[in-house]
Enzyme design. Structure first.
Site, PDB file in Angstrom:
ATOM      1  N   ARG A 178      14.548 -11.449   3.616  1.00  0.00           N
ATOM      2  CA  ARG A 178      13.146 -11.882   3.724  1.00  0.00           C
ATOM      3  C   ARG A 178      12.450 -11.661   2.384  1.00  0.00           C
ATOM      4  NH1 ARG A 178       8.060  -9.048   6.223  1.00  0.00           N
ATOM      5  NH2 ARG A 178       6.613 -10.755   5.882  1.00  0.00           N
ATOM      6  N   HIS A 185       2.190 -13.313   1.169  1.00  0.00           N
ATOM      7  CA  HIS A 185       2.237 -11.860   1.378  1.00  0.00           C
ATOM      8  C   HIS A 185       1.141 -11.256   0.482  1.00  0.00           C
ATOM      9  CE1 HIS A 185       5.067  -8.459   2.803  1.00  0.00           C
ATOM     10  NE2 HIS A 185       4.031  -7.855   2.266  1.00  0.00           N
ATOM     11  N   GLU A 189       9.806  -6.296   9.529  1.00  0.00           N
ATOM     12  CA  GLU A 189       9.707  -5.098   8.679  1.00  0.00           C
ATOM     13  C   GLU A 189       9.808  -3.856   9.539  1.00  0.00           C
ATOM     14  OE1 GLU A 189       6.324  -4.522   6.054  1.00  0.00           O
ATOM     15  OE2 GLU A 189       6.396  -6.619   5.451  1.00  0.00           O
TER      16      GLU A 189
HETATM   17  C1  GAL Z   1       3.586  -3.425   5.174  1.00  0.00           C
HETATM   18  C2  GAL Z   1       3.587  -4.465   4.093  1.00  0.00           C
HETATM   19  C3  GAL Z   1       4.642  -4.259   3.059  1.00  0.00           C
HETATM   20  C4  GAL Z   1       4.894  -2.809   2.710  1.00  0.00           C
HETATM   21  C5  GAL Z   1       4.971  -1.936   3.940  1.00  0.00           C
HETATM   22  C6  GAL Z   1       5.086  -0.453   3.686  1.00  0.00           C
HETATM   23  O1  GAL Z   1       2.302  -3.304   5.714  1.00  0.00           O
HETATM   24  O2  GAL Z   1       3.767  -5.746   4.651  1.00  0.00           O
HETATM   25  O3  GAL Z   1       4.314  -5.039   1.957  1.00  0.00           O
HETATM   26  O4  GAL Z   1       4.075  -2.358   1.736  1.00  0.00           O
HETATM   27  O5  GAL Z   1       3.863  -2.136   4.758  1.00  0.00           O
HETATM   28  O6  GAL Z   1       3.843   0.143   3.556  1.00  0.00           O
END
Ligand code: GAL
Length: 502
Positions: free
Chosen positions: A82, A127, A402
């Site tokens: 991703r 993003h 994520e």
């Molecule tokens: C998410 C974000 C990422 C990364 C992750 C860890 O909110 O999409 O870019 O920073 O948190 O904090």
């Protein structure tokens, strides 16, 4: 059997295993080959915005080192990656009739290199690195952005959709709206009036006061939802039949557990929190087409109490509701942590953190903590959240886009045990993925993929390089930005090779 015990079992044969990154956090090359400035370039270059006074000018230098990234992914045995596209690298003026050939070439090379190594690209269009020029024309605070985003999405589907079959329109609109247009910690750094009032008691924010009667974070949530829907419709109408891919959005959510499960007030507080966080964006897309009823009524009431003639939460027309509803092919979920919830009362009001929420969120003091202040390690929260999403939104296909764990970076450590022996991250990945497996085999959740955040240590927004999420360590003092696998890379690889747990 103890609910907390790990189980053995496997995911679907076609399960997507990947790692995730984002353009501003890894690419660098911030002003190279015709790329224009993004809001993050501007924000990070502004004094005092980033904890360690760093920026993403070079970051992991993936603009030049993308082949190294692909090789370390090959070693990991992932079948997907991703990544996000930098809008300002592709369309420096925001105008799709004037694309930047070097930007298009970069992503073509990266995508081709991934496919040559049997790694399927999963591409996020946005993003958080909005072109600065679009921001200056109103950005997410203007309705014009919907058309601009549609144009950009159309451009990307056309340029890369022959090879990219998995698209994410917007990453975490909730975080982008609240931190970018409410709290002001993220680009473009706008602080909502009500947030300012709520946070004034914090010393470091005492002198900040930007009047924002429009309450920008709710306004931008509306344009983000319309822009997402526009991109999905564009794909559905003009690309789906020939490209055969899937398009959705990545929504972040903590799990909210009632502090005392036997107290109906705590149970209600947890639901209210989920409605106003996950539901804020999920309800329009995956539910009724509109913001959740509770959220609409609650903010309308608060607005009335403030003497406003209409709610600070904008309204969608009937036509817009129909347009947004159902604009997904799967549910993209970003999840990291869990909180306990209780109703606001006179004993806990000093913990109120959100101007419109009458819910107090607290961690359980026994939970382990990772390297970010907000990140408590609660694996079972992921299972409960997956179950909740599945039940609330009609059992959609879910992809965890994520999930990951941070370590606080010790600036004096450059190699060895301190940075590479990341036992906590190893346990995090094993336990969270095992809970995801329970959600599949024991709760019937339709989970299709898992992306670990992150492939590499990278620029962690306001925290700069002080917090590390990488399963690969990156030495940011080394001009070569050498990548070294941490122990967690081997642990993740083992899970991937087994497609689950033995
Ligand atoms: C998410 C974000 C990422 C990364 C992750 C860890 O909110 O999409 O870019 O920073 O948190 O904090």
């Amino acid at each position: 059997m103890d609910e907390k015990e790990a189980i053995s079992g496997h995911f679907r044969d076609d399960f997507l295993w990947g790692t995730a990154t984002a353009s501003y956090q890894i690419e660098g090359g911030w002003n190279e080959d015709g790329k224009s400035q993004s809001v993050w370039d501007k924000h990070a270059h502004t004094e005092g915005k980033i904890d360690d006074q760093t920026n993403g000018d070079i970051a992991c230098d993936s603009y030049h080192k993308y082949k190294d990234d692909v090789q370390i992914m090959k070693n990991l045995k992932v079948n997907s990656y991703r990544l996000s596209l930098s809008w300002s690298r592709l369309l420096p003026t925001g105008d799709s009739s004037a694309p930047n050939a070097a930007g298009v070439a970069y992503y073509n090379k990266l995508i081709d290199n991934l496919l040559e190594n049997n790694i399927k690209p999963c591409v996020t269009l946005y993003h958080w690195d909005l072109p600065q020029c679009l921001h200056e024309n109103g950005g997410w605070q203007s309705d014009d952005i919907v058309e601009k985003f549609k144009e950009y999405a159309n451009f990307c589907f056309n340029a890369f959709g022959d090879r990219v079959k998995l698209w994410i329109t917007i990453n975490e609109p909730h975080v982008n709206a609240t931190l970018g247009y409410g709290l002001g910690h993220h680009a473009p750094g706008i602080m909502g009036r009500k947030y300012a009032v709520c946070f004034r008691r914090l010393d470091y924010l005492k002198n900040i006061y930007i009047p924002d009667p429009m309450n920008a974070c709710y306004m931008v949530s509306r344009t983000m939802l319309l822009a997402h829907a526009a991109a999905w419709h564009e794909y559905d109408t003009n690309y789906r039949s020939k490209q055969n891919g899937m398009v959705s959005i990545s929504l972040n959510s903590d799990w909210a557990e009632p502090k005392d499960a036997s107290n109906p007030k705590d149970a209600a507080a947890a639901i209210e929190y989920l409605q106003c966080s996950l539901g804020w964006f999920a309800n329009p897309i995956f539910g009724s087409g509109d913001f959740p009823v509770y959220m609409r009524e609650h903010i309308a009431q608060k607005s009335k109490e403030e003497g406003l003639s209409k709610s600070r939460l904008p309204e969608f027309s009937e036509e817009e509701i129909k347009y947004i509803k159902g604009t997904y092919d799967f549910f993209g979920l970003n999840h990291y942590t869990t909180r306990l919830c209780e109703q606001l009362n006179e004993h806990n009001e000093m913990h109120k953190f959100h101007p419109d929420l009458d819910v107090i969120l607290l961690p359980d003091p026994t939970w382990d903590r990772a390297g970010s202040l907000w990140l408590y390690i609660v694996p079972w929260g992921l299972r409960r959240l997956l179950k909740y999403i599945s039940k609330t939104y009609g059992n959609p296909k879910i992809i965890i886009t994520e999930n990951g764990c941070s370590t606080k970076h010790d600036p004096n450590a450059t190699s060895g045990l301190a940075v590479l022996e990341d036992t906590q991250r190893c346990n995090y990945l094993k336990s969270y993925i095992n809970e995801a497996l329970k959600a599949v085999v024991q709760d019937g959740v339709d989970l299709r993929g898992y992306f670990a955040w992150s492939l590499l240590d990278n620029f962690e927004w306001k925290a700069g390089y002080t917090e590390r999420f990488g399963i690969h360590y990156v030495d940011f003092k080394d001009p070569e930005r050498k990548r070294t696998p941490r122990k967690s890379a081997a642990v993740f690889r083992e899970i991937i090779v087994e497609n689950g747990f033995k």
